[in-house]
Design an enzyme around this catalytic site. Structure first.
Site, PDB file in Angstrom:
ATOM      1  N   LYS A 132      49.702  16.387  19.391  1.00 29.19           N
ATOM      2  CA  LYS A 132      49.930  16.408  20.644  1.00 29.19           C
ATOM      3  C   LYS A 132      49.147  15.295  21.772  1.00 29.19           C
ATOM      4  O   LYS A 132      49.886  14.602  21.571  1.00 29.19           O
ATOM      5  CB  LYS A 132      49.059  18.244  20.844  1.00 29.19           C
ATOM      6  CG  LYS A 132      49.326  17.959  22.622  1.00 29.19           C
ATOM      7  CD  LYS A 132      47.906  19.525  23.413  1.00 29.19           C
ATOM      8  CE  LYS A 132      48.434  20.627  22.742  1.00 29.19           C
ATOM      9  NZ  LYS A 132      47.136  21.527  23.556  1.00 29.19           N
ATOM     10  N   LYS A 148      35.513  32.906  38.650  1.00 28.46           N
ATOM     11  CA  LYS A 148      36.444  33.149  38.052  1.00 28.46           C
ATOM     12  C   LYS A 148      37.097  33.865  37.935  1.00 28.46           C
ATOM     13  O   LYS A 148      38.460  34.977  38.123  1.00 28.46           O
ATOM     14  CB  LYS A 148      36.394  32.077  37.300  1.00 28.46           C
ATOM     15  CG  LYS A 148      37.630  31.771  36.129  1.00 28.46           C
ATOM     16  CD  LYS A 148      38.835  31.164  36.723  1.00 28.46           C
ATOM     17  CE  LYS A 148      40.747  31.123  36.378  1.00 28.46           C
ATOM     18  NZ  LYS A 148      40.712  30.674  35.937  1.00 28.46           N
ATOM     19  N   PHE A 182      50.280  38.033  46.369  1.00 31.36           N
ATOM     20  CA  PHE A 182      50.009  38.373  45.539  1.00 31.36           C
ATOM     21  C   PHE A 182      50.118  40.327  45.572  1.00 31.36           C
ATOM     22  O   PHE A 182      49.794  41.344  45.288  1.00 31.36           O
ATOM     23  CB  PHE A 182      48.999  39.133  44.315  1.00 31.36           C
ATOM     24  CG  PHE A 182      49.017  37.443  43.701  1.00 31.36           C
ATOM     25  CD1 PHE A 182      48.829  36.753  44.438  1.00 31.36           C
ATOM     26  CD2 PHE A 182      48.816  37.720  42.099  1.00 31.36           C
ATOM     27  CE1 PHE A 182      49.668  34.972  43.699  1.00 31.36           C
ATOM     28  CE2 PHE A 182      48.676  36.484  41.239  1.00 31.36           C
ATOM     29  CZ  PHE A 182      49.156  35.081  41.938  1.00 31.36           C
ATOM     30  N   CYS A 219      46.622  34.101  31.225  1.00 29.58           N
ATOM     31  CA  CYS A 219      45.224  34.284  32.045  1.00 29.58           C
ATOM     32  C   CYS A 219      44.403  36.310  32.703  1.00 29.58           C
ATOM     33  O   CYS A 219      43.492  36.898  31.547  1.00 29.58           O
ATOM     34  CB  CYS A 219      45.549  33.638  33.032  1.00 29.58           C
ATOM     35  SG  CYS A 219      44.976  31.801  32.577  1.00 29.58           S
TER      36      CYS A 219
HETATM   37  C1  UDX Z   1      46.413  32.724  37.124  1.00 28.41           C
HETATM   38  C2  UDX Z   1      45.813  32.846  38.360  1.00 28.41           C
HETATM   39  O1  UDX Z   1      46.294  33.175  39.597  1.00 28.41           O
HETATM   40  C3  UDX Z   1      44.669  31.483  38.373  1.00 28.41           C
HETATM   41  O2  UDX Z   1      44.535  31.187  40.018  1.00 28.41           O
HETATM   42  C4  UDX Z   1      44.275  31.234  37.019  1.00 28.41           C
HETATM   43  O3  UDX Z   1      43.637  29.888  37.033  1.00 28.41           O
HETATM   44  C5  UDX Z   1      45.350  31.714  36.380  1.00 28.41           C
HETATM   45  O4  UDX Z   1      45.336  32.597  36.543  1.00 28.41           O
HETATM   46  P1  UDX Z   1      48.854  31.689  36.399  1.00 28.41           P
HETATM   47  O5  UDX Z   1      48.568  33.401  34.973  1.00 28.41           O
HETATM   48  O6  UDX Z   1      49.161  30.559  36.009  1.00 28.41           O
HETATM   49  O7  UDX Z   1      47.628  32.008  37.179  1.00 28.41           O
HETATM   50  O8  UDX Z   1      50.146  32.707  37.059  1.00 28.41           O
HETATM   51  P2  UDX Z   1      49.657  33.801  38.924  1.00 28.41           P
HETATM   52  O9  UDX Z   1      50.842  32.946  39.800  1.00 28.41           O
HETATM   53  O10 UDX Z   1      48.966  33.994  39.278  1.00 28.41           O
HETATM   54  O11 UDX Z   1      51.028  34.841  38.232  1.00 28.41           O
HETATM   55  C6  UDX Z   1      50.856  36.472  37.149  1.00 28.41           C
HETATM   56  C7  UDX Z   1      51.503  37.022  36.724  1.00 28.41           C
HETATM   57  O12 UDX Z   1      51.326  37.743  37.908  1.00 28.41           O
HETATM   58  C8  UDX Z   1      53.015  36.749  36.396  1.00 28.41           C
HETATM   59  O13 UDX Z   1      53.117  37.771  35.829  1.00 28.41           O
HETATM   60  C9  UDX Z   1      53.687  37.160  37.895  1.00 28.41           C
HETATM   61  O14 UDX Z   1      54.979  37.271  38.061  1.00 28.41           O
HETATM   62  C10 UDX Z   1      52.357  38.321  38.558  1.00 28.41           C
HETATM   63  N1  UDX Z   1      52.579  38.369  40.145  1.00 28.41           N
HETATM   64  C11 UDX Z   1      51.986  37.866  40.844  1.00 28.41           C
HETATM   65  C12 UDX Z   1      53.634  39.520  40.300  1.00 28.41           C
HETATM   66  O15 UDX Z   1      53.550  40.926  39.349  1.00 28.41           O
HETATM   67  N2  UDX Z   1      52.913  39.773  41.828  1.00 28.41           N
HETATM   68  C13 UDX Z   1      53.015  39.366  42.009  1.00 28.41           C
HETATM   69  O16 UDX Z   1      52.398  39.284  43.640  1.00 28.41           O
HETATM   70  C14 UDX Z   1      52.106  38.115  41.767  1.00 28.41           C
END
Ligand code: UDX
Length: 462
Positions: A44, A225, A270, A281
């Protein structure tokens, strides 16, 4: 590389160059800091050194090219060397899940030992990885213990004399697909510190961002967090539960979410119903938080429900497909979108893949298309080659299909000519797992259109 030791312009090392570490390192370089990136994965490091980002993240590739050129970002093959050459060490290694749901902190521990072995002056050790709320204390203890034993083993004349260090927590809130936006326009920066010196250094580093900085103790920062992720995941499972209710009574979850989210105490983000949350995450961090809470005898029943609702999403969606198609065995199903969300090639815990695997288990054939995640998907689905066709475009994935599923809301799917897609399919059935397409346009193009949490049907909007 040697530790220049100028506290006003500390050299930063970033250990772990994954989805958090690499954007973080390049973010610091863009803010004007001198940054050294290191990772145990030599392949990497070599790839990044050659100017190529190991994963897709909007804006990352140009930033990498830029800062390899400015020289503000450089790579080291040796984690130890990067530690010695820096005063501030950001720990961005991964914290994968163990079988029992707890976080596996062995990479964090290994880095702490490496730091102990390479103390050659004051270091501020900052944890960015999402970790249980007492990890900061363990990092401090581990560095102290191992520094002492390395010193003794090396004898009194060792250059690794007794050096001071501080530990801090600075959790990342990066969303994949928006990592650089989150770095340069954060809502807040949270720093957990134990000393004024650590606070001053971190405030200096983040000073160019001009955003609120929340200074708290380390365990508080670590918990912020976890609590943030758990709350956001709860919002999603909540709206998905409301979506099921909407389907039962003939309401529209999109409209309910709008009416709900306009209350500023709730907020509009969300509340997008669909096939559930995935990614590296939310699922993992929720399980780790539940495990940690239970270890402390704290009842996290709400969060267990959040996980349970989410686990049911993909099963319910497959049932919806079955209801529309009756028998799945031998049917060809086109799939639009495989990444766990748009603007990333990441497929970790992607609900789309769970759906694909269930369809394959039911004997269906799938035609897969995702704008960025195809290579990653091919790595995890090779055994089902006979039932799987990998396609180059959205149109190709729909060809000859008895149903088309939209599983990740990539913007390009809104621009596809639905009428020509419809004419290439055997049966014009479109099931939108993200409520992303315009139902009117789909129906006008001749589709029977289904989505999640609303009673839209073949012959017009109800
Ligand atoms: C998340 C947190 O948002 C971020 O702050 C943290 O640092 C890491 O985890 P991430 O995993 O990159 O970020 O994606 P995110 O945009 O939060 O979406 C997570 C999941 O939720 C996705 O599968 C997305 O499709 C789903 N989601 C999100 C929904 O189903 N509905 C929503 O309204 C928002």
């Amino acid at each position: 590389m040697e530790n220049s030791g100028n506290p006003a312009r500390p050299v930063i090392s970033v250990l772990g160059l994954g989805h958090v570490g690499l954007p973080t390192a390049l973010g610091f370089a863009e803010m004007g800091w001198e940054v050294i990136g290191a990772d145990d994965d030599a392949g990497k490091v070599a790839l990044i050194k050659s100017g190529k980002s190991p994963f897709f993240e909007p804006g990352l590739q140009p930033l990498l090219t830029k800062h390899l050129e400015t020289g503000r970002f450089r790579l080291s093959e040796s984690v130890g060397e990067a530690i010695r050459a820096s005063q501030v060490v950001f720990v961005c290694v991964s914290t994968p899940q163990k079988e029992d749901g707890s976080a596996d902190l062995s990479q964090v521990e290994a880095v702490a030992r490496n730091i102990a072995q390479n103390l050659n002056g004051y270091k501020l050790v900052v944890s960015k990885s999402t970790v249980p709320a007492i990890t900061g204390q363990w990092i401090r203890r581990t560095i102290s213990r191992f520094a002492e034993s390395y010193r003794r083993a090396a004898g009194a004349s060792s250059k690794n004399g007794s050096f001071e260090f501080d530990v801090a927590s600075n959790p990342e809130f990066l969303q994949e697909g928006k990592a650089l936006e989150n770095i340069f326009q954060p809502d807040r920066v949270v720093i957990g510190v134990e000393t004024d010196q650590a606070r001053r250094i971190l405030e200096t580093i983040y000073q160019p961002l001009k955003c609120p900085i929340v200074v708290v103790r380390i365990s508080t920062a670590e918990l912020v967090k976890h609590a943030a992720n758990a709350f956001l995941a709860t919002k999603i499972s909540f709206v998905n539960m409301v979506a099921d209710l909407c389907e039962a009574v003939g309401a529209d979850v999109g409209e309910v979410a709008k009416g709900l989210g306009l209350d500023p105490r709730i907020g509009r983000q969300f509340l997008q119903a669909g096939i559930g949350f995935g990614g590296s995450c939310f699922p993992k961090d929720l399980r780790a938080l539940i495990y940690m809470a239970e270890e402390h005898g704290v009842d996290c029943g709400i969060l267990r429900e959040v996980v349970r609702v989410n686990l049911r999403r993909t099963r319910l969606f497959v049932k919806k497909i079955q209801k529309a198609l009756w028998v799945l065995r031998g049917k060809t199903i086109g799939i639009w979108g495989l990444a766990f969300k748009p603007d990333t090639d990441d497929i970790r815990e992607a609900p789309s893949l769970k759906i694909v695997k269930e369809l394959l288990g039911e004997g269906a054939c799938v035609r897969l298309y995702d704008p960025k995640a195809m290579a990653n998907v091919q790595r995890v689905l090779p055994e089902s080659a006979a039932q799987v066709t990998y396609c180059q475009s959205a149109e190709e994935a729909a060809r000859g299909a008895a149903a088309l599923l939209l599983l990740t809301e990539w913007k390009e799917f809104r621009d596809v000519d639905l009428a020509s897609v419809r004419s290439a399919m055997d049966v014009p059935l479109l099931i939108d797992g993200r409520n992303f397409l315009d139902p009117h346009a789909a129906i006008a193009a001749g589709f029977e259109y289904h989505c999640v949490g609303c009673a839209v049907a073949t012959d017009g909007i109800k």
